[in-house]
Design a protein around this motif. Sequence first.
Motif, short mmCIF file in Angstrom:
data_model
loop_
_atom_site.label_atom_id
_atom_site.label_comp_id
_atom_site.label_asym_id
_atom_site.label_seq_id
_atom_site.Cartn_x
_atom_site.Cartn_y
_atom_site.Cartn_z
N ALA A 185 0.86 -1.18 0.00
CA ALA A 185 0.00 0.00 0.00
C ALA A 185 0.90 1.24 0.00
O ALA A 185 1.74 1.39 0.89
N TYR A 186 0.71 2.09 -1.00
CA TYR A 186 1.53 3.29 -1.09
C TYR A 186 0.88 4.27 -2.05
O TYR A 186 0.01 3.91 -2.85
N PHE A 187 1.28 5.53 -1.96
CA PHE A 187 0.79 6.56 -2.87
C PHE A 187 1.75 6.74 -4.04
O PHE A 187 2.97 6.78 -3.85
N THR A 188 1.21 6.84 -5.24
CA THR A 188 2.03 7.14 -6.40
C THR A 188 2.44 8.60 -6.37
O THR A 188 1.97 9.39 -5.54
N ALA A 189 3.31 8.99 -7.29
CA ALA A 189 3.74 10.38 -7.38
C ALA A 189 2.56 11.31 -7.66
O ALA A 189 2.58 12.50 -7.30
N GLU A 190 1.52 10.76 -8.28
CA GLU A 190 0.31 11.56 -8.56
C GLU A 190 -0.67 11.58 -7.39
O GLU A 190 -1.73 12.18 -7.49
N GLY A 191 -0.32 10.89 -6.30
CA GLY A 191 -1.19 10.89 -5.12
C GLY A 191 -2.26 9.82 -5.13
O GLY A 191 -3.19 9.87 -4.32
N ARG A 192 -2.14 8.83 -5.99
CA ARG A 192 -3.13 7.74 -6.06
C ARG A 192 -2.69 6.59 -5.17
O ARG A 192 -1.54 6.15 -5.25
N LEU A 193 -3.60 6.10 -4.34
CA LEU A 193 -3.30 4.96 -3.48
C LEU A 193 -3.31 3.69 -4.31
O LEU A 193 -4.26 3.41 -5.05
N THR A 194 -2.25 2.89 -4.20
CA THR A 194 -2.15 1.66 -4.96
C THR A 194 -1.38 0.63 -4.15
O THR A 194 -1.04 0.87 -3.00
N GLY A 195 -1.09 -0.51 -4.76
CA GLY A 195 -0.36 -1.57 -4.08
C GLY A 195 -1.10 -2.89 -4.13
O GLY A 195 -2.29 -2.96 -4.47
N PHE A 196 -0.39 -3.96 -3.78
CA PHE A 196 -0.98 -5.29 -3.84
C PHE A 196 -2.24 -5.39 -2.99
O PHE A 196 -3.28 -5.89 -3.44
N GLU A 197 -2.17 -4.94 -1.74
CA GLU A 197 -3.34 -5.07 -0.86
C GLU A 197 -4.47 -4.16 -1.29
O GLU A 197 -5.65 -4.50 -1.13
N VAL A 198 -4.15 -3.00 -1.81
CA VAL A 198 -5.19 -2.09 -2.30
C VAL A 198 -5.91 -2.71 -3.50
O VAL A 198 -7.15 -2.74 -3.55
N ASP A 199 -5.14 -3.23 -4.44
CA ASP A 199 -5.76 -3.87 -5.61
C ASP A 199 -6.58 -5.09 -5.20
O ASP A 199 -7.70 -5.30 -5.69
N LEU A 200 -6.03 -5.91 -4.30
CA LEU A 200 -6.76 -7.10 -3.87
C LEU A 200 -8.01 -6.71 -3.08
O LEU A 200 -9.08 -7.30 -3.25
N GLY A 201 -7.88 -5.71 -2.21
CA GLY A 201 -9.04 -5.25 -1.45
C GLY A 201 -10.14 -4.73 -2.35
O GLY A 201 -11.34 -4.99 -2.11
N ASN A 202 -9.78 -4.00 -3.40
CA ASN A 202 -10.79 -3.52 -4.34
C ASN A 202 -11.48 -4.68 -5.04
O ASN A 202 -12.69 -4.62 -5.31
N GLN A 203 -10.74 -5.74 -5.32
CA GLN A 203 -11.35 -6.93 -5.93
C GLN A 203 -12.30 -7.62 -4.94
O GLN A 203 -13.35 -8.13 -5.33
N ILE A 204 -11.92 -7.64 -3.67
CA ILE A 204 -12.81 -8.21 -2.65
C ILE A 204 -14.10 -7.39 -2.59
O ILE A 204 -15.20 -7.95 -2.55
N CYS A 205 -13.97 -6.07 -2.58
CA CYS A 205 -15.17 -5.22 -2.55
C CYS A 205 -16.05 -5.46 -3.77
O CYS A 205 -17.27 -5.55 -3.66
N ASP A 206 -15.43 -5.57 -4.95
CA ASP A 206 -16.22 -5.86 -6.15
C ASP A 206 -16.98 -7.17 -6.00
O ASP A 206 -18.16 -7.28 -6.39
N SER A 207 -16.32 -8.16 -5.43
CA SER A 207 -16.95 -9.47 -5.25
C SER A 207 -18.12 -9.39 -4.26
O SER A 207 -19.06 -10.17 -4.35
N LEU A 208 -18.03 -8.45 -3.32
CA LEU A 208 -19.10 -8.26 -2.33
C LEU A 208 -20.17 -7.27 -2.79
O LEU A 208 -21.09 -6.98 -2.05
N ASP A 209 -20.01 -6.76 -4.02
CA ASP A 209 -20.88 -5.71 -4.54
C ASP A 209 -20.86 -4.50 -3.60
O ASP A 209 -21.88 -3.89 -3.31
N ALA A 210 -19.66 -4.18 -3.14
CA ALA A 210 -19.47 -3.05 -2.22
C ALA A 210 -18.45 -2.09 -2.82
O ALA A 210 -17.81 -2.37 -3.83
N VAL A 211 -18.30 -0.95 -2.17
CA VAL A 211 -17.31 0.05 -2.56
C VAL A 211 -16.27 0.15 -1.45
O VAL A 211 -16.62 0.32 -0.28
N CYS A 212 -15.00 0.04 -1.82
CA CYS A 212 -13.93 0.21 -0.84
C CYS A 212 -13.72 1.70 -0.57
O CYS A 212 -13.60 2.50 -1.50
N GLN A 213 -13.64 2.06 0.68
CA GLN A 213 -13.23 3.40 1.09
C GLN A 213 -11.96 3.22 1.92
O GLN A 213 -12.01 2.75 3.05
#
Length: 251
Positions: free
Chosen positions: A39-67
């Motif tokens: 989990a880290y911020f890119t130079a443009e200020g976007r949160l990314t990383g393995f856990e962020v990407d995986l967490g977003n996939q979990i939220c999609d699977s739950l029909d939820a939105v990650c905050q």
Amino acid sequence: MIKALLVLVLLGLAFPGLSAPVRGETLRIGTDARYPPFAYFTAEGRLTGFEVDLGNQICDSLDAVCQWVDIPFGQLVRALRDGRIDAVMASFAITEERRRLVAFSAKYYSTPIRFLADRAETAPITADSLAGRRIGVVIGTTHVDHLLRTYGPAVKPTLFETQGEMLEALVAGRLDLVLADGLGLWHFLNTPQGAGFAWIGNPLYVDEGIGVAMRSGDTDLVERVDAAIDRLLRNGTFLRVNSRYFPFNIY
């Protein structure tokens, strides 16, 4: 039939209370965003990383939105128990001691803990060799527990809020060695800042893997997150996310 559906859509636009169903759940996930590649911020200020990407996939699977909520590692459990977040995805190791505080999903990756020091370091890892050394660890981690339990009172770790701060101190020469998650340190070793450092001793497995932490009473959420992780493992999504950050399977 098509005309009737169009009317309903238009009504939904005019009257939000009549809108078609959307994702009905926001899942507030706490993470420490100073922990690449998880989990880290890119130079443009976007949160990314393995856990962020995986967490977003979990939220999609739950029909939820990650905050996503950026919180220093040592404060994540309190934020979860206080209700400020719903889950933790921050390379949070599953242990029996932590099970008394939170509920865990099934693991979504495994990692040993490792010592890291200057390449010139040759001393073995023993209680005697560590006594009096400046050893960095992140507060609230299993690494602190391992140091104190295994090497005794002569070893006095230097505590840091985040791994980024700890590694900065190592590079600056304010620490002799650090103990941390092996995969996080693997990433550091593959950066220009990590070029002068190397593993010391063998990998140590001290937990049951890394899981999503949730409140103990949220049994329905735990079951749904478990099911989502299982789906991502079976349908290939986990490996696709994994390959963005690692040249090997970390499950």
